[in-house]
Design a protein around this motif. Sequence first.
Motif, mmCIF file in Angstrom:
data_model
loop_
_atom_site.group_PDB
_atom_site.id
_atom_site.type_symbol
_atom_site.label_atom_id
_atom_site.label_comp_id
_atom_site.label_asym_id
_atom_site.label_seq_id
_atom_site.Cartn_x
_atom_site.Cartn_y
_atom_site.Cartn_z
ATOM 1 N N ASN A 1 0.843 -1.183 0.000
ATOM 2 C CA ASN A 1 0.000 0.000 0.000
ATOM 3 C C ASN A 1 0.888 1.246 0.000
ATOM 4 O O ASN A 1 1.663 1.455 0.941
ATOM 5 N N PRO A 2 0.809 2.093 -1.039
ATOM 6 C CA PRO A 2 1.710 3.244 -1.120
ATOM 7 C C PRO A 2 1.514 4.259 0.010
ATOM 8 O O PRO A 2 2.468 4.908 0.432
ATOM 9 N N PHE A 3 0.297 4.381 0.524
ATOM 10 C CA PHE A 3 0.065 5.331 1.614
ATOM 11 C C PHE A 3 0.763 4.878 2.890
ATOM 12 O O PHE A 3 1.388 5.672 3.593
ATOM 13 N N ILE A 4 0.690 3.591 3.165
ATOM 14 C CA ILE A 4 1.374 3.048 4.343
ATOM 15 C C ILE A 4 2.882 3.090 4.139
ATOM 16 O O ILE A 4 3.637 3.450 5.051
ATOM 17 N N LEU A 5 3.332 2.756 2.929
ATOM 18 C CA LEU A 5 4.766 2.835 2.622
ATOM 19 C C LEU A 5 5.309 4.231 2.881
ATOM 20 O O LEU A 5 6.357 4.392 3.515
ATOM 21 N N VAL A 6 4.609 5.240 2.402
ATOM 22 C CA VAL A 6 5.085 6.617 2.545
ATOM 23 C C VAL A 6 5.080 7.044 4.010
ATOM 24 O O VAL A 6 6.044 7.646 4.491
ATOM 25 N N TYR B 1 2.794 -6.193 9.533
ATOM 26 C CA TYR B 1 2.406 -5.580 8.260
ATOM 27 C C TYR B 1 3.621 -5.302 7.399
ATOM 28 O O TYR B 1 4.469 -4.465 7.728
ATOM 29 N N GLU B 2 3.707 -5.995 6.270
ATOM 30 C CA GLU B 2 4.866 -5.867 5.377
ATOM 31 C C GLU B 2 5.046 -4.449 4.846
ATOM 32 O O GLU B 2 6.177 -4.002 4.664
ATOM 33 N N SER B 3 3.954 -3.738 4.595
ATOM 34 C CA SER B 3 4.065 -2.370 4.073
ATOM 35 C C SER B 3 4.749 -1.446 5.075
ATOM 36 O O SER B 3 5.541 -0.584 4.690
ATOM 37 N N ILE B 4 4.456 -1.623 6.344
ATOM 38 C CA ILE B 4 5.098 -0.799 7.379
ATOM 39 C C ILE B 4 6.574 -1.148 7.470
ATOM 40 O O ILE B 4 7.435 -0.252 7.508
ATOM 41 N N ILE B 5 6.868 -2.429 7.486
ATOM 42 C CA ILE B 5 8.267 -2.869 7.572
ATOM 43 C C ILE B 5 9.066 -2.342 6.384
ATOM 44 O O ILE B 5 10.144 -1.756 6.552
#
Length: 162
Positions: free
Chosen positions: A24-29, A88-92
């Motif tokens: 998820n790009p929002f979580i990634l950012v 959560y992989e996106s956070i990591i």
Amino acid sequence: MQGNTHIVGGITASLAFAQISNDNPFILVGAGVIGALLPDICHGGSKIGRTFPIISKIVNKLFGHRSFTHSLLFLFLVAALVHAFIPYESIIAGLLVGITSHILLDMGTKQGVKLFFPINISVRLPFTTKTGGKIEKVVFTLLTILSLYFSYELISQFVNVV
């Protein structure tokens, strides 16, 4: 580099990573910005150092600035910790991409970083700049333009899917 440059660096790196991942790009950012600020916990005057002054003083007293928290060892330890506690992989991914962007940006300063801490060798890029100088403003501008480009690419992909 200054905090604002690290923030936009974390955003740019996270958006670039979003181009090749299914995260998820929002979580990634969001996680990328936190990761981009985290290594400066060793500096009391940094954005994160002012937010957590006691932790900042302890880390600075133990390691100094741009040493442990700017090293591959720190990156690997954070990776192990977040994998153990955050599902959560996106956070990591965002945190690790942000930390990596921070370290790379600080390698562009005259002081460099102790990338191989505890080995006391400073690692710099072949071209360096003074923190807060004119070249850093150019880097900030270029990173902002890249962020806009990657944002446009993500929006275009999303529109094409819908």
